[in-house]
Motif scaffolding. Structure first.
Motif, mmCIF file in Angstrom:
data_model
loop_
_atom_site.group_PDB
_atom_site.id
_atom_site.type_symbol
_atom_site.label_atom_id
_atom_site.label_comp_id
_atom_site.label_asym_id
_atom_site.label_seq_id
_atom_site.Cartn_x
_atom_site.Cartn_y
_atom_site.Cartn_z
ATOM 1 N N PHE A 1 40.996 37.642 37.732
ATOM 2 C CA PHE A 1 40.026 38.628 38.188
ATOM 3 C C PHE A 1 38.659 38.267 37.625
ATOM 4 N N THR A 2 37.624 38.927 38.178
ATOM 5 C CA THR A 2 36.244 38.666 37.762
ATOM 6 C C THR A 2 35.705 39.845 36.969
ATOM 7 N N VAL A 3 34.830 39.531 36.026
ATOM 8 C CA VAL A 3 34.221 40.537 35.160
ATOM 9 C C VAL A 3 32.711 40.413 35.273
ATOM 10 N N ALA A 4 32.032 41.557 35.407
ATOM 11 C CA ALA A 4 30.575 41.578 35.513
ATOM 12 C C ALA A 4 29.995 42.248 34.276
ATOM 13 N N PRO B 1 22.561 40.173 35.583
ATOM 14 C CA PRO B 1 24.018 40.302 35.532
ATOM 15 C C PRO B 1 24.680 38.940 35.335
ATOM 16 N N ASN B 2 25.798 38.951 34.615
ATOM 17 C CA ASN B 2 26.594 37.750 34.391
ATOM 18 C C ASN B 2 27.993 37.982 34.924
ATOM 19 N N LEU B 3 28.549 36.960 35.558
ATOM 20 C CA LEU B 3 29.904 37.033 36.092
ATOM 21 C C LEU B 3 30.783 36.026 35.375
ATOM 22 N N GLY B 4 32.011 36.457 35.083
ATOM 23 C CA GLY B 4 32.985 35.570 34.461
ATOM 24 C C GLY B 4 34.345 35.750 35.108
ATOM 25 N N VAL B 5 35.144 34.690 35.089
ATOM 26 C CA VAL B 5 36.484 34.713 35.667
ATOM 27 C C VAL B 5 37.494 34.720 34.530
ATOM 28 N N VAL B 6 38.411 35.694 34.577
ATOM 29 C CA VAL B 6 39.399 35.876 33.516
ATOM 30 C C VAL B 6 40.789 35.707 34.112
ATOM 31 N N SER C 1 28.900 39.059 24.449
ATOM 32 C CA SER C 1 29.860 38.368 23.586
ATOM 33 C C SER C 1 31.279 38.534 24.113
ATOM 34 N N LEU C 2 31.576 39.723 24.649
ATOM 35 C CA LEU C 2 32.916 39.984 25.170
ATOM 36 C C LEU C 2 33.205 39.136 26.399
ATOM 37 N N ILE C 3 32.265 39.060 27.350
ATOM 38 C CA ILE C 3 32.521 38.266 28.545
ATOM 39 C C ILE C 3 32.584 36.777 28.205
ATOM 40 N N ALA C 4 31.847 36.350 27.176
ATOM 41 C CA ALA C 4 31.934 34.956 26.753
ATOM 42 C C ALA C 4 33.277 34.666 26.098
ATOM 43 N N ALA C 5 33.840 35.659 25.391
ATOM 44 C CA ALA C 5 35.137 35.465 24.754
ATOM 45 C C ALA C 5 36.282 35.514 25.762
ATOM 46 N N LEU C 6 36.133 36.304 26.817
ATOM 47 C CA LEU C 6 37.206 36.443 27.808
ATOM 48 C C LEU C 6 37.209 35.325 28.844
ATOM 49 N N SER C 7 36.049 34.752 29.148
ATOM 50 C CA SER C 7 35.939 33.786 30.246
ATOM 51 C C SER C 7 35.137 32.578 29.796
ATOM 52 N N ALA C 8 34.844 31.721 30.773
ATOM 53 C CA ALA C 8 34.049 30.527 30.507
ATOM 54 C C ALA C 8 32.564 30.777 30.693
ATOM 55 N N ALA C 9 32.169 32.021 30.975
ATOM 56 C CA ALA C 9 30.753 32.330 31.139
ATOM 57 C C ALA C 9 30.040 32.176 29.804
ATOM 58 N N SER D 1 26.883 42.710 43.043
ATOM 59 C CA SER D 1 27.878 41.732 42.624
ATOM 60 C C SER D 1 29.281 42.192 42.996
ATOM 61 N N VAL D 2 30.086 41.262 43.453
ATOM 62 C CA VAL D 2 31.468 41.543 43.802
ATOM 63 C C VAL D 2 32.332 41.154 42.607
ATOM 64 N N ALA D 3 32.734 42.127 41.808
ATOM 65 C CA ALA D 3 33.542 41.882 40.618
ATOM 66 C C ALA D 3 34.630 42.932 40.533
ATOM 67 N N ASP D 4 35.745 42.585 39.880
ATOM 68 C CA ASP D 4 36.843 43.525 39.729
ATOM 69 C C ASP D 4 36.620 44.476 38.552
ATOM 70 N N VAL D 5 35.986 43.989 37.490
ATOM 71 C CA VAL D 5 35.805 44.769 36.275
ATOM 72 C C VAL D 5 34.328 44.759 35.908
ATOM 73 N N GLY D 6 33.784 45.899 35.536
ATOM 74 C CA GLY D 6 32.397 45.993 35.101
ATOM 75 C C GLY D 6 32.311 46.454 33.660
#
Length: 506
Positions: A208-211, A196-201, A174-182, A158-163
């Motif tokens: 940036f993207t979070v994985a 893996p789940n990707l979210g855009v913050v 829960s954190l990636i759901a709270a930070l992004s629309a994932a 996965s190409v993400a800025d933050v893991g």
């Protein structure tokens, strides 16, 4: 049902090249009008293309066999065969292509990046392209070259800025759901996250993207749990965030021991993109909305700070501390982007052949006493394109190999007549024609067709002289016939007069 696949084995078959055509032009008064056989078409390539809209290798999981189109054969009257259609396969951004032996062939990142994973075969030349002053009407053509057939392994990183890394049930989803629309699956049991789940913050002007990868446990780098299968998804991340559970009820666990265990697994993981412990890392102490969690977070913050970590007490439920964490991550991501700068365009690399490169190698055959093995792109391709049921084609191949210097090199190595010589998948008996090793190769007439040399059309002067000779012959025949007719008439008159005289005398 499988809905996320990040590793597949792909069976690739490129298209075969079309065969060349052996044809001779024929029309009225021109039984041998010259060779007009055309070339075969090129076989189609199998190409991998990065598409940002694709996020899984699921299509190849269901359809692992992929084949490009074959080239069409050539035809007479100089009609070339059509090229085979290229097969373009879309893959996610961050796909790594490996050979069956594990060698990395390509790392596909960036929308539109292309990689030819299977090269189509060349089309065979027709006899029109093989004609020369020495071989005016070849009675053969070259066969199309088969396309590449190979197995490759596709791995998605996965190409993400933050893991986000941490133990199962630490609150990463829960954190990636709270930070992004994932909207990942969230439940109160371990290993809820299986893919893996990707979210855009967005934080200020930075996006940036979070994985979020499945939870890690001790021994993940050695294959325990789900960690080893998904650690590759954080290899490209610029920043790693340790999500530590401050409200766990499991005995023997606390934020410090969890951090040490995860750091140990990150250090043991063999990454091709550098050591994971060299990445900037933050610590997010989760579940501070629970009183016991807040108390434990306050106790360990000082020790974590002393170890050099930036610590952010957060709650994915109440969103406490998320704003500070997102802006801190945005600053680190922006700093890395500024440090990397603009991506330089790929350079065109030209690798000319060395002046002392003969294009082939000759070595003794370890399995055949007195035999030799020839390796090289040219001789192996020439052998594959030869019609061995055609004597002219075999002679043409012999001339090409001799001109390349194969016979001379064999003679230098002491090859005796009748020795076995292996080229590709074919074994030949060595019959030298170039002479001794110190003699220069002299072209022969092997593989030639003498039909156009023996059946030729007279030129204009010759045709005019032939016409006059026929006319003279015709005029002479008419005079002879007239003379014979006149003589016959005189003879008839004399016979008639003699008959009248005999009648009167009687």
């Amino acid at each position: 049902m499988v809905n996320f696949v990040d590793r597949v084995v792909l069976h690739v078959t490129a298209g075969n090249g079309g065969h060349g055509c052996a044809s001779v032009h024929r029309e009225k008064f021109k039984p041998l009008g010259g060779p007009d056989g055309a070339n075969g078409g090129r076989g189609g390539n199998v190409v991998l293309v990065v598409d940002p809209q694709v996020h899984t290798l699921l299509d190849f999981h269901h359809h692992p066999h992929q084949k490009a189109g074959n080239g069409k054969p050539g035809a007479g009257n100089f009609r070339n065969g059509a090229d085979g259609g290229d097969l373009e396969l879309v893959v996610p951004d961050g796909t790594v292509v490996r050979s069956a032996s594990g060698e990395t062939l390509a790392d596909l990142t960036g929308a539109g990046m292309r990689f030819v994973v299977g090269q189509g075969g060349r089309g065979g030349l027709g006899n029109a392209a093989l004609a020369s002053t020495r071989r005016k009407a070849p009675g053969f053509a070259l066969l199309g070259e088969p396309g590449e057939t190979l197995d490759v392994v596709l791995e998605l990183k996965s190409v993400a800025d933050v893991g986000l890394v941490g133990f199962p049930s630490a609150g990463k989803s829960s954190l990636i759901a709270a930070l992004s629309a994932a909207r990942p699956k969230i439940a109160d049991y371990p290993f809820t996250t299986l893919v893996p789940n990707l979210g855009v913050v967005s934080a200020g002007a930075t996006t940036f993207t979070v994985a979020d990868v499945p939870g890690l446990i001790p021994g993940a780098a050695e294959g325990k749990g789900l960690g080893l299968a998904f650690l590759r998804h954080i290899e490209r991340c610029a920043v790693l965030v340790h999500v530590l559970d401050c409200a766990t009820l499991e005995p023997g666990r606390d934020p410090i021991s969890d951090l040490e265990a995860i750091e140990s697994e990150l250090g043991q993981y063999q990454s091709e993109l550098g050591d994971l412990l060299d990445r900037p890392r933050l610590v997010a102490l989760n579940k501070v909305d629970i009183p016991e969690g807040l108390e434990l977070a306050e106790l360990v913050t000082e020790e974590l700070t002393a170890r050099g970590y930036r610590v952010f007490p957060i709650s994915a439920v109440s969103h406490a501390g998320l704003r500070e964490l997102s802006f801190a991550l945005a600053a680190m991501v922006s700093e890395r982007r500024d440090r990397l700068g603009a991506i330089a365009p790929a350079r065109i690399v030209i690798r000319p052949r060395a002046v002392d490169d003969s294009g082939f190698t000759v070595r003794p055959d370890p399995e055949e006493d007195g035999g030799f093995i020839i390796r090289g792109a040219k001789p192996e391709r020439w052998v594959r394109q030869t019609q061995f049921d055609n004597d002219e084609a075999v002679g043409y191949l012999a001339d090409r190999l001799a001109r390349l210097g194969v016979e001379t090199e064999l003679a230098k190595l002491g090859a005796m007549p009748g020795a076995s010589v292996t080229i590709g998948d074919y074994v030949f008996d060595f019959q030298p024609t170039a002479g001794m090793a110190d003699e220069e190769y002299q072209p022969t007439r092997r593989g030639s067709d003498d039909r156009l040399d023996t059946v030729t059309r007279p030129n204009a002067d010759e045709r005019l002289a032939l016409k006059k000779s026929r006319r003279v012959s015709a005029d002479g025949d008419e005079a002879l016939l007239a003379e014979q007719a006149e003589l016959a008439a005189q003879t008839e008159q004399a016979e008639r007069a003699r008959a009248l005289l005999n009648a009167d005398g009687g």
